[in-house]
Design a protein around this motif. Structure first.
Motif, PDB file in Angstrom:
ATOM      1  N   UNK A 134      40.207 -11.910  42.232  1.00 22.41           N
ATOM      2  CA  UNK A 134      40.388 -11.269  43.532  1.00 22.41           C
ATOM      3  C   UNK A 134      39.265 -10.285  43.821  1.00 22.41           C
ATOM      4  N   UNK A 135      38.453  -9.986  42.821  1.00 23.30           N
ATOM      5  CA  UNK A 135      37.362  -9.017  43.007  1.00 23.30           C
ATOM      6  C   UNK A 135      36.246  -9.554  43.913  1.00 23.30           C
ATOM      7  N   UNK A 136      35.815 -10.832  43.752  1.00 23.24           N
ATOM      8  CA  UNK A 136      34.628 -11.292  44.486  1.00 23.24           C
ATOM      9  C   UNK A 136      34.623 -11.079  45.993  1.00 23.24           C
ATOM     10  N   UNK A 137      35.683 -11.424  46.751  1.00 20.09           N
ATOM     11  CA  UNK A 137      35.572 -11.251  48.201  1.00 20.09           C
ATOM     12  C   UNK A 137      35.447  -9.783  48.621  1.00 20.09           C
ATOM     13  N   UNK A 138      35.847  -8.865  47.738  1.00 19.82           N
ATOM     14  CA  UNK A 138      35.737  -7.442  48.076  1.00 19.82           C
ATOM     15  C   UNK A 138      34.292  -6.960  48.013  1.00 19.82           C
ATOM     16  N   UNK A 139      33.434  -7.732  47.328  1.00 18.71           N
ATOM     17  CA  UNK A 139      32.059  -7.271  47.154  1.00 18.71           C
ATOM     18  C   UNK A 139      31.301  -7.249  48.488  1.00 18.71           C
ATOM     19  N   UNK A 140      31.364  -8.362  49.199  1.00 20.84           N
ATOM     20  CA  UNK A 140      30.687  -8.420  50.484  1.00 20.84           C
ATOM     21  C   UNK A 140      31.301  -7.409  51.454  1.00 20.84           C
ATOM     22  N   UNK A 141      32.619  -7.250  51.373  1.00 25.55           N
ATOM     23  CA  UNK A 141      33.304  -6.252  52.197  1.00 25.55           C
ATOM     24  C   UNK A 141      32.769  -4.860  51.891  1.00 25.55           C
ATOM     25  N   UNK A 142      32.642  -4.536  50.602  1.00 24.38           N
ATOM     26  CA  UNK A 142      32.177  -3.204  50.199  1.00 24.38           C
ATOM     27  C   UNK A 142      30.783  -2.932  50.777  1.00 24.38           C
ATOM     28  N   UNK A 143      29.919  -3.936  50.689  1.00 33.44           N
ATOM     29  CA  UNK A 143      28.559  -3.755  51.210  1.00 33.44           C
ATOM     30  C   UNK A 143      28.576  -3.480  52.719  1.00 33.44           C
ATOM     31  N   UNK A 144      29.439  -4.251  53.419  1.00 33.53           N
ATOM     32  CA  UNK A 144      29.461  -4.092  54.881  1.00 33.53           C
ATOM     33  C   UNK A 144      30.145  -2.797  55.307  1.00 33.53           C
ATOM     34  N   UNK A 145      31.112  -2.347  54.520  1.00 31.78           N
ATOM     35  CA  UNK A 145      31.732  -1.049  54.816  1.00 31.78           C
ATOM     36  C   UNK A 145      30.705   0.074  54.665  1.00 31.78           C
ATOM     37  N   UNK A 146      29.930  -0.013  53.590  1.00 31.85           N
ATOM     38  CA  UNK A 146      28.910   1.007  53.353  1.00 31.85           C
ATOM     39  C   UNK A 146      27.904   1.036  54.510  1.00 31.85           C
ATOM     40  N   UNK A 147      27.556  -0.168  54.987  1.00 31.70           N
ATOM     41  CA  UNK A 147      26.605  -0.268  56.094  1.00 31.70           C
ATOM     42  C   UNK A 147      27.148   0.410  57.355  1.00 31.70           C
ATOM     43  N   UNK A 148      28.483   0.400  57.472  1.00 34.57           N
ATOM     44  CA  UNK A 148      29.118   1.073  58.621  1.00 34.57           C
ATOM     45  C   UNK A 148      29.287   2.563  58.384  1.00 34.57           C
ATOM     46  N   UNK A 149      28.870   3.040  57.200  1.00 36.56           N
ATOM     47  CA  UNK A 149      29.008   4.453  56.885  1.00 36.56           C
ATOM     48  C   UNK A 149      30.346   4.832  56.280  1.00 36.56           C
ATOM     49  N   UNK A 150      31.126   3.840  55.856  1.00 39.17           N
ATOM     50  CA  UNK A 150      32.428   4.115  55.242  1.00 39.17           C
ATOM     51  C   UNK A 150      32.226   4.319  53.737  1.00 39.17           C
ATOM     52  N   UNK A 151      32.778   5.412  53.195  1.00 37.61           N
ATOM     53  CA  UNK A 151      32.727   5.607  51.738  1.00 37.61           C
ATOM     54  C   UNK A 151      33.654   4.615  51.064  1.00 37.61           C
ATOM     55  N   UNK A 152      33.259   4.180  49.874  1.00 39.19           N
ATOM     56  CA  UNK A 152      34.040   3.157  49.184  1.00 39.19           C
ATOM     57  C   UNK A 152      34.362   3.612  47.761  1.00 39.19           C
ATOM     58  N   UNK A 153      35.640   3.554  47.422  1.00 39.65           N
ATOM     59  CA  UNK A 153      36.058   3.734  46.029  1.00 39.65           C
ATOM     60  C   UNK A 153      36.728   2.437  45.597  1.00 39.65           C
ATOM     61  N   UNK A 154      36.372   1.938  44.418  1.00 39.70           N
ATOM     62  CA  UNK A 154      36.901   0.655  43.977  1.00 39.70           C
ATOM     63  C   UNK A 154      37.700   0.783  42.693  1.00 39.70           C
ATOM     64  N   UNK A 155      38.810   0.070  42.653  1.00 45.64           N
ATOM     65  CA  UNK A 155      39.575  -0.082  41.407  1.00 45.64           C
ATOM     66  C   UNK A 155      39.542  -1.562  41.062  1.00 45.64           C
ATOM     67  N   UNK A 156      38.925  -1.877  39.938  1.00 45.05           N
ATOM     68  CA  UNK A 156      38.783  -3.272  39.552  1.00 45.05           C
ATOM     69  C   UNK A 156      39.559  -3.520  38.263  1.00 45.05           C
ATOM     70  N   UNK A 157      40.465  -4.475  38.302  1.00 52.88           N
ATOM     71  CA  UNK A 157      41.291  -4.756  37.124  1.00 52.88           C
ATOM     72  C   UNK A 157      40.954  -6.114  36.533  1.00 52.88           C
ATOM     73  N   UNK A 158      40.851  -6.139  35.206  1.00 56.34           N
ATOM     74  CA  UNK A 158      40.589  -7.412  34.515  1.00 56.34           C
ATOM     75  C   UNK A 158      41.507  -7.494  33.295  1.00 56.34           C
TER      76      UNK A 158
END
Lengths: 249, 310
Positions: A112-136
């Motif tokens: 479930x982590x992969x689709x969040x990666x592109x989202x994270x990049x685009x959020x940052x581009x919009x100026x949104x801060x991003x905190x991630x919790x990744x579980x494996x």
């Protein structure tokens, strides 16, 4: 949506049973938003395999997929090195243009982590801060850690404690949630449900996975009960991304 | 090449239609090609009230095929008349409505409501994935006869009966349908199957059993159509594992007058269009100048004539 014979630019192991596949083709120009997926056809297998888009680059016409070997089909996929027949892009992703947030919390479990990666990049581009919790499950199965770290704070959990906090994403959720005004999560349905229950007052988006047939909304294999009058959503075409309050998990 | 064919209620420009349940109500596939290219569309099953269907997972891949147990999910007959049929009408494609139910009354009620809006009815007495109705009617000649008779009485259009392969004697069921007033037959629905996951030690499909479809069942369908063609004087819409124009020709030769393409739509959403495009060349290659000419061809061969062809 197009069906395209895409050439494979690279295909390599990324973590235990997990591979990164970079495809080249015109399909990238059809992608509307992060969180959409493609449906891959392989000789010898009757149904296609849905795989989420982890990243895409219209300039170089590449689509990056990260997938985990789950059975014979994905095992056979690991042997492909020349080209692949791909249907896509499919589904509704994270509505990036409509998102207004200051600080987003991203919660991903396993593949479930992969689709969040592109989202994270685009959020940052919009100026949104991003905190991630990744579980494996374990250190060996973890991936994309440095990529997410380049975009904001990252908290890792592993079920066996070999990396980061021992436990599940929900074990650190309460500590992180305070600063965030929106969350985005992708992973097994049980995890999505736990996350949504823990963050009842924060607006959020869930990206769901399910066994699929056609991938375009015609076969009704991948439905989830919903709260609207119709009573259901098709994960492949109404989703896979839903507002947390839309679906009944 | 003349691909057109005349069947009760259906004057179609080619013998290719998507099978019920594999095409929803057409909207999704209209992104792939113009639906007016199709001979006809067989809509997803309609019941009186809306149904949510079975739990998930609902599909599983098998060798050369797949299992499904959707459970007749549909928005109910009124919503189909209001929200789905106008779209297909606008495309100008002949429409067949698949009708399902739990009771004879439900079959009759749905047929009464929907038949004025379509060109033919496909009576679904063969769905293996619902607990009540469906296949219980399709496996007993007497029960089948009763429901068909009543549906035929109220229907404004010809009624095709979709037969279940989950019977000992398919000919007995075809005769029952014919005697009850059916105008045609659809053959075949899926075969009941199961797949078990060794990791969880449970069936993969939430419903337990599911209907087997795909290339794996084609020889069974061909055999059953071959039998029924000889026993009953009704046109047959053949289905089961069709993926190519050669497959279509095989069905025509066995005795089908038209065919429906089902699961193959899932792996290739463009399949119906591709098969229609390839059909003229394929018929020509095997010495036919029309679809009509190929129907039942296997039964018309004289002893020894195949030697001249081989």
């Amino acid at each position: 949506m197009i069906n395209e014979l895409m050439s494979i630019l690279s295909h390599e192991p990324l973590a235990e049973d997990t591979y990164r596949l970079v495809l080249h083709g015109k399909m990238v120009h059809e992608i509307k938003e992060p969180g959409q997926f493609v449906h891959i056809r392989m000789d010898g297998f009757y149904l296609r395999r849905p795989v989420s888009i982890s990243d895409y680059d219209p300039l170089n016409e590449t689509i990056t997929l990260i997938y985990k070997v789950m059975g014979d089909g994905t095992e056979a996929l690991t042997k492909q090195n020349h080209s692949l027949e791909v249907l896509g892009p499919l589904g509704q992703g994270f509505p990036i243009d409509q998102i207004h947030a200051n600080h987003a919390l991203l919660i991903g479990g396993g593949v479930g982590v992969p689709p969040l990666y592109s989202l994270a990049k685009q959020l940052r581009r919009k100026g949104v801060s991003v905190t991630s919790i990744l579980g494996f499950r374990s250190k060996e199965e973890a991936f994309l850690l440095e990529d997410f770290e380049a975009l904001g704070d990252v908290h890792i959990t592993t079920e066996n404690g070999t990396l980061g906090r021992c436990g599940r994403v929900t074990d650190v959720l309460s500590e992180m949630a305070g600063n965030c005004d929106m969350y985005f999560t992708c992973g097994p349905t049980a995890m999505l449900k736990a996350v949504a229950n823990d963050l009842p007052d924060t607006p959020g988006f869930l990206s769901m996975e399910e066994r699929m047939g056609c991938g375009i909304g015609a076969c009704f294999a991948c439905v989830v009960p919903s709260k609207d009058e119709k009573g259901y959503k098709r994960i492949c075409c109404d989703g896979p991304v839903f507002r947390a309050e839309e679906v009944v998990l | 090449m003349n691909l057109s064919i005349k069947l009760p209620g259906l004057s179609i420009k080619n013998p290719i239609m998507p099978a019920s349940g594999c095409f929803a109500f057409g909207k999704e596939f209209s992104q792939c090609y113009d639906l007016s290219e199709l001979g006809a569309v067989i809509m997803k099953a309609a019941t009186k009230e809306k149904r949510f269907g079975n739990g998930t997972p609902r599909v599983a891949e098998t060798a050369s095929g797949m299992l499904n147990a959707i459970g007749l999910q549909n928005p109910g007959v009124e919503s189909i008349i209001r929200d789905e049929i106008p779209f297909l009408k606008e495309k100008g494609v002949p429409i067949m409505a698949n009708v399902a139910g739990r009771t004879v009354e439900e079959y009759v009620c749905v047929t009464e409501r929907i038949s004025p809006y379509v060109d033919a009815i496909e009576l679904n007495i063969s769905c293996p994935n619902v607990k009540e109705g469906g296949v219980q009617f399709g496996t007993h000649p007497q029960l089948a006869g009763e429901v068909i008779e009543q549906v035929v009485q109220v229907s404004h259009v010809p009624v095709y009966v979709k037969l279940s392969p989950n019977v000992t004697d398919i000919v007995e069921m075809a005769i029952a349908a014919s005697q009850a007033g059916a105008s045609g037959l659809s053959m075949i629905n899926t075969l009941t199957g199961m797949k078990i996951d060794p990791k969880t030690r449970t069936p993969v499909i939430a419903n337990g059993t599911g209907g087997l479809s795909g290339a794996a069942i084609k020889p069974i369908s061909i055999r059953m159509i071959h039998q029924v063609y000889q026993a009953v004087d009704l046109p047959i819409i053949g289905m089961g594992g069709i993926e190519s124009a050669e497959d279509v020709l095989e069905y025509l030769l066995a005795g089908a007058s038209a065919v429906a393409i089902g699961s193959a739509n899932f792996k290739n959403p463009f399949i119906c269009k591709e098969v229609i495009d390839h059909l003229p060349k394929t018929l020509e290659r095997y010495g036919f100048s029309s679809v009509e000419q190929a129907i039942g061809g296997v039964h018309h061969e004289k002893a020894g004539s195949h030697l001249l062809r081989s």
